[in-house]
Enzyme design. Structure first.
Site, PDB file in Angstrom:
ATOM      1  N   LYS A 194       0.760  -0.984  -0.199  1.00 36.65           N
ATOM      2  CA  LYS A 194      -0.046  -0.133   0.296  1.00 36.65           C
ATOM      3  C   LYS A 194       1.097   1.204  -0.245  1.00 36.65           C
ATOM      4  CE  LYS A 194      -3.813   2.548   2.772  1.00 36.65           C
ATOM      5  NZ  LYS A 194      -4.045   2.336   3.563  1.00 36.65           N
ATOM      6  N   LYS A 247      -1.812  -1.279  -3.618  1.00 32.85           N
ATOM      7  CA  LYS A 247      -2.549  -0.249  -3.625  1.00 32.85           C
ATOM      8  C   LYS A 247      -1.998   0.574  -3.867  1.00 32.85           C
ATOM      9  CE  LYS A 247      -6.295   2.328  -1.151  1.00 32.85           C
ATOM     10  NZ  LYS A 247      -6.870   2.458   0.471  1.00 32.85           N
TER      11      LYS A 247
END
Length: 323
Positions: A194, A247
């Site tokens: 992320k 992400k």
């Protein structure tokens, strides 16, 4: 050699037959925003077509999605500021509307897959994913709070826990806590890579979860780094993650591909709010075709190696493919 690749493109039937990447609605997970109350359907201004729902209004929407073939949902809570505190205690409170919503959805639609979000930021008065003390994000002190949150969600009926906090060691801590309490079948989809991205703005607007001070660069990954994702993935898998996630998706297709080629577990990707907002804005201005751009975007993420894609385009894609 008389090789002409165009011969394999000369008709729709032939193109479909030799198509390398297959994208279907079964690959998609639909993120939705929940809000406490009744009869609520508030459009998120920066994310056209996406809403904050009260559970009574969300249930018919889920029914529509299920009829279209969308059966996987990721739930995010928009929590009132008055309920937030330093340690996010509302996240595991018996009064938490988010937990009640999970139960209501699973009771009405036991066949759907529900994924949760595990991080302090929706519930924290500081707006960070971990516990904050003197401006510093405390890693190990955050883990018991994430354990409490995860267990409460498992007890409510969640299928997949989604730790998005990026604290070191949280997968092992959550897995051990779930197993010790008898929830051995609850899966963990770790937000493994992320990144500290510029594309999260509309999401934070939707949940009012932006940090009250500082940024998230001490725990989210540096966008310049790719090999570091290998370290994060190996740690998460060894700690018990069933699936790993990248992400955002669009700017990190190389990372999706790297993890898919390196590890045997399913790899997912989050087509995040800013990526969604860009396509909506460009389409509104007539700069591109919305449906063509959505399809190409999702196809590129699947082609890079994503087995599952979290995307705000899930319902629209399902409607497109049924025409």
């Amino acid at each position: 050699m008389n090789i002409r690749p165009r011969r394999n493109r000369k008709s729709a039937v032939i193109r479909a037959m030799v198509e390398e990447t297959k994208l279907g609605v079964e690959n998609l997970i639909y993120p939705v925003f929940l809000k406490d109350g009744k009869n609520i359907k508030e459009e998120v201004a920066s994310m056209p077509g996406n809403y904050r729902w009260s559970v009574d209004k969300l249930l018919p929407e889920i029914e529509t999605c299920v009829e279209l073939g969308v059966r996987s949902f990721d739930l995010f809570p928009a929590v009132d500021e008055s309920l937030k505190d330093k340690t996010g205690t509302y996240s595991w409170s018996s009064d938490n509307f988010y937990l009640h919503a999970i139960r209501a959805i699973k009771e009405r639609f036991p066949e759907v897959m529900l994924m949760s979000d595990v991080a302090l930021d929706p519930y924290s008065s500081d707006g960070h994913d971990g516990l904050v003390e003197n401006g510093k994000i405390l890693n190990d002190e955050t883990l018991p709070l994430l354990n409490n949150m995860s267990l409460a969600q498992a007890q409510a009926g969640i299928d997949i826990i989604g730790p998005s906090d990026m604290m070191d060691g949280r997968i092992a801590s959550i897995r051990e806590h779930l197993d010790a309490n008898g929830y051995t079948e609850v899966s963990i989809m770790s937000y493994t890579a992320k990144y500290a991205s510029a594309f999260y703005g509309p999401f934070r607007d939707a949940l009012n979860s932006a940090p009250k001070s500082g940024d998230k660069k001490t725990y989210q990954m540096n966008p310049a780094n790719k090999r570091e994702a290998l370290i994060e993935a190996e740690l998460d898998i060894n700690e018990g993650a069933d699936m790993i996630m990248v992400k955002p998706a669009m700017c990190y297709l190389d990372v999706i591909h790297l993890l898919k080629e390196t590890f045997p577990v399913p790899v997912t990707a989050y087509n995040v709010s800013g990526e969604c907002a860009m396509i909506h804005a460009a389409a509104k201005n007539g700069w591109l075709n919305y449906e063509a751009a959505v399809y190409e975007t999702l196809l590129s993420i699947k082609r890079a190696g994503a087995d599952g894609i979290l995307t705000y385009f899930a319902k629209d894609f399902a409607q497109m493919t049924q025409r």
